[in-house]
Write a protein that holds these residues in place. Structure first.
Motif, PDB file in Angstrom:
ATOM      1  N   VAL A  90       0.836  -1.198   0.000  1.00  0.00           N
ATOM      2  CA  VAL A  90       0.000   0.000   0.000  1.00  0.00           C
ATOM      3  C   VAL A  90       0.871   1.248   0.000  1.00  0.00           C
ATOM      4  O   VAL A  90       0.631   2.199  -0.756  1.00  0.00           O
ATOM      5  N   LEU A  91       1.895   1.262   0.838  1.00  0.00           N
ATOM      6  CA  LEU A  91       2.794   2.421   0.908  1.00  0.00           C
ATOM      7  C   LEU A  91       3.492   2.646  -0.431  1.00  0.00           C
ATOM      8  O   LEU A  91       3.622   3.786  -0.897  1.00  0.00           O
ATOM      9  N   LYS A  92       3.937   1.571  -1.061  1.00  0.00           N
ATOM     10  CA  LYS A  92       4.593   1.694  -2.365  1.00  0.00           C
ATOM     11  C   LYS A  92       3.613   2.195  -3.425  1.00  0.00           C
ATOM     12  O   LYS A  92       3.987   2.981  -4.305  1.00  0.00           O
ATOM     13  N   THR A  93       2.348   1.746  -3.338  1.00  0.00           N
ATOM     14  CA  THR A  93       1.342   2.188  -4.294  1.00  0.00           C
ATOM     15  C   THR A  93       1.126   3.692  -4.194  1.00  0.00           C
ATOM     16  O   THR A  93       1.070   4.395  -5.205  1.00  0.00           O
ATOM     17  N   ILE A  94       0.989   4.187  -2.980  1.00  0.00           N
ATOM     18  CA  ILE A  94       0.799   5.629  -2.781  1.00  0.00           C
ATOM     19  C   ILE A  94       2.013   6.390  -3.289  1.00  0.00           C
ATOM     20  O   ILE A  94       1.884   7.414  -3.972  1.00  0.00           O
ATOM     21  N   GLY A  95       3.199   5.886  -2.994  1.00  0.00           N
ATOM     22  CA  GLY A  95       4.420   6.545  -3.460  1.00  0.00           C
ATOM     23  C   GLY A  95       4.512   6.568  -4.975  1.00  0.00           C
ATOM     24  O   GLY A  95       4.902   7.582  -5.568  1.00  0.00           O
ATOM     25  N   CYS A  96       4.154   5.458  -5.622  1.00  0.00           N
ATOM     26  CA  CYS A  96       4.198   5.401  -7.088  1.00  0.00           C
ATOM     27  C   CYS A  96       3.197   6.370  -7.712  1.00  0.00           C
ATOM     28  O   CYS A  96       3.496   7.016  -8.725  1.00  0.00           O
ATOM     29  N   PHE A  97       2.009   6.465  -7.125  1.00  0.00           N
ATOM     30  CA  PHE A  97       1.011   7.417  -7.612  1.00  0.00           C
ATOM     31  C   PHE A  97       1.546   8.843  -7.526  1.00  0.00           C
ATOM     32  O   PHE A  97       1.445   9.622  -8.493  1.00  0.00           O
ATOM     33  N   MET A  98       2.126   9.188  -6.387  1.00  0.00           N
ATOM     34  CA  MET A  98       2.659  10.536  -6.207  1.00  0.00           C
ATOM     35  C   MET A  98       3.783  10.820  -7.197  1.00  0.00           C
ATOM     36  O   MET A  98       3.826  11.879  -7.838  1.00  0.00           O
ATOM     37  N   MET A  99       4.700   9.874  -7.341  1.00  0.00           N
ATOM     38  CA  MET A  99       5.847  10.083  -8.224  1.00  0.00           C
ATOM     39  C   MET A  99       5.415  10.205  -9.675  1.00  0.00           C
ATOM     40  O   MET A  99       5.965  11.022 -10.433  1.00  0.00           O
ATOM     41  N   PHE A 100       4.434   9.397 -10.081  1.00  0.00           N
ATOM     42  CA  PHE A 100       3.989   9.445 -11.478  1.00  0.00           C
ATOM     43  C   PHE A 100       3.480  10.839 -11.825  1.00  0.00           C
ATOM     44  O   PHE A 100       3.858  11.412 -12.863  1.00  0.00           O
ATOM     45  N   TRP A 101       2.612  11.386 -10.984  1.00  0.00           N
ATOM     46  CA  TRP A 101       2.017  12.681 -11.307  1.00  0.00           C
ATOM     47  C   TRP A 101       2.951  13.849 -11.010  1.00  0.00           C
ATOM     48  O   TRP A 101       2.891  14.875 -11.697  1.00  0.00           O
ATOM     49  N   MET A 102       3.824  13.723 -10.039  1.00  0.00           N
ATOM     50  CA  MET A 102       4.791  14.789  -9.770  1.00  0.00           C
ATOM     51  C   MET A 102       5.772  14.939 -10.932  1.00  0.00           C
ATOM     52  O   MET A 102       6.260  16.034 -11.205  1.00  0.00           O
ATOM     53  N   PHE A 148       8.637  -2.511   6.727  1.00  0.00           N
ATOM     54  CA  PHE A 148       7.490  -1.610   6.819  1.00  0.00           C
ATOM     55  C   PHE A 148       7.936  -0.216   7.257  1.00  0.00           C
ATOM     56  O   PHE A 148       7.537   0.792   6.657  1.00  0.00           O
ATOM     57  N   LEU A 149       8.762  -0.163   8.292  1.00  0.00           N
ATOM     58  CA  LEU A 149       9.209   1.135   8.811  1.00  0.00           C
ATOM     59  C   LEU A 149       9.985   1.906   7.747  1.00  0.00           C
ATOM     60  O   LEU A 149       9.781   3.111   7.558  1.00  0.00           O
ATOM     61  N   GLU A 150      10.855   1.214   7.016  1.00  0.00           N
ATOM     62  CA  GLU A 150      11.645   1.862   5.965  1.00  0.00           C
ATOM     63  C   GLU A 150      10.734   2.459   4.891  1.00  0.00           C
ATOM     64  O   GLU A 150      10.953   3.582   4.428  1.00  0.00           O
ATOM     65  N   GLU A 151       9.689   1.719   4.535  1.00  0.00           N
ATOM     66  CA  GLU A 151       8.805   2.185   3.464  1.00  0.00           C
ATOM     67  C   GLU A 151       7.963   3.379   3.900  1.00  0.00           C
ATOM     68  O   GLU A 151       7.760   4.326   3.118  1.00  0.00           O
ATOM     69  N   ILE A 152       7.478   3.378   5.132  1.00  0.00           N
ATOM     70  CA  ILE A 152       6.651   4.505   5.557  1.00  0.00           C
ATOM     71  C   ILE A 152       7.508   5.743   5.794  1.00  0.00           C
ATOM     72  O   ILE A 152       7.053   6.869   5.574  1.00  0.00           O
ATOM     73  N   VAL A 153       8.763   5.556   6.211  1.00  0.00           N
ATOM     74  CA  VAL A 153       9.670   6.698   6.331  1.00  0.00           C
ATOM     75  C   VAL A 153       9.975   7.280   4.956  1.00  0.00           C
ATOM     76  O   VAL A 153       9.996   8.503   4.765  1.00  0.00           O
ATOM     77  N   ARG A 154      10.177   6.413   3.967  1.00  0.00           N
ATOM     78  CA  ARG A 154      10.439   6.885   2.600  1.00  0.00           C
ATOM     79  C   ARG A 154       9.237   7.672   2.059  1.00  0.00           C
ATOM     80  O   ARG A 154       9.400   8.750   1.479  1.00  0.00           O
ATOM     81  N   LEU A 155       8.041   7.149   2.252  1.00  0.00           N
ATOM     82  CA  LEU A 155       6.833   7.832   1.781  1.00  0.00           C
ATOM     83  C   LEU A 155       6.623   9.149   2.531  1.00  0.00           C
ATOM     84  O   LEU A 155       6.234  10.155   1.931  1.00  0.00           O
ATOM     85  N   SER A 156       6.905   9.153   3.823  1.00  0.00           N
ATOM     86  CA  SER A 156       6.775  10.387   4.605  1.00  0.00           C
ATOM     87  C   SER A 156       7.696  11.473   4.070  1.00  0.00           C
ATOM     88  O   SER A 156       7.326  12.649   4.007  1.00  0.00           O
TER      89      SER A 156
END
Length: 221
Positions: A90-102, A148-156
């Motif tokens: 889920v965290l990776k999905t949100i990050g990919c969505f943000m990166m695609f449109w940014m 999990f912690l690494e991914e949520i820190v990256r997304l944050s």
């Protein structure tokens, strides 16, 4: 994924799709996201897959994969460990969505109120992790917890940069008659700061003793 979308909001599915079916549809979408982002065989359909309305439809239901209310009350440690890859996806999905449109320069500047659309879901996730990791964390793989912690820190970090960029750009028209005001940006930043504090309060160790890391089930070699 289009079939999954039909399950989520199609008229012929709305009243008949069970919670288990909708949960499976959400899981399909989030696990397809990495494939869509990394492999060329999806070329030409990225904008359709990452369409804002499609993404938000799934995002609003992603909590089915992690909220305490949706998980068995008698969940064992190994069952919780098996849930962590879904949270990471889920965290990776949100990050990919943000990166695609940014990174998309073909249309108007990308804008989304992460304080209203994204952070509420992340707050629910962090709340569930705080409860279930507190209950089972010492019994599961240190690597699963750390991933999990690494991914949520990256997304944050990505969300923080996105919000800071808004402040640098200042109040602007963001389409559909909407205007990004200083008040909205401050509210968004405050919600993000609250999330960052919650992440910092997670009692997930960022390092373990070598003997613990190499223990069976730790995921370390």
């Amino acid at each position: 994924w289009k079939h999954a979308l039909a399950i989520m909001n199609g008229s012929r599915w709305r009243g008949s799709a069970s919670a288990a079916t909708r949960k499976a549809a959400v899981r399909l979408y989030v696990h397809l996201a990495e494939h869509v982002s990394c492999y060329d065989d999806f070329c030409g359909m990225h904008r359709e897959f990452w369409d804002r309305s499609v993404f938000l439809t799934f995002l609003k239901q992603m909590h089915m994969l992690w909220t305490v209310d949706e998980l068995p009350q008698d969940m064992e440690a190994d069952e919780w460990e098996m849930c962590l890859p879904d949270l990471e996806a889920v965290l990776k999905t949100i990050g990919c969505f943000m990166m695609f449109w940014m990174n998309d320069k073909s249309g108007p500047p990308f804008d989304i109120d992460v304080g209203k659309e994204i952070i509420p879901q992340l707050e629910r996730m962090v709340q569930a992790v705080a409860i279930l990791d507190g209950r089972h964390g010492k019994e599961i793989s240190a690597k699963a917890r750390a991933d999990f912690l690494e991914e949520i820190v990256r997304l944050s970090g990505l969300l923080s940069q996105f919000v800071m960029n808004k402040f640098e750009e200042g109040p602007v028209e963001v389409g559909s008659g909407r205007r990004r005001t200083k008040e909205l940006m401050r509210a968004e930043a405050a919600r993000l700061l609250n999330l960052l504090v919650r992440v910092l309060m997670l009692r997930i160790p960022t390092c373990v003793q070598k003997s613990d890391a190499a223990a069976p089930g730790s995921g370390a070699m």
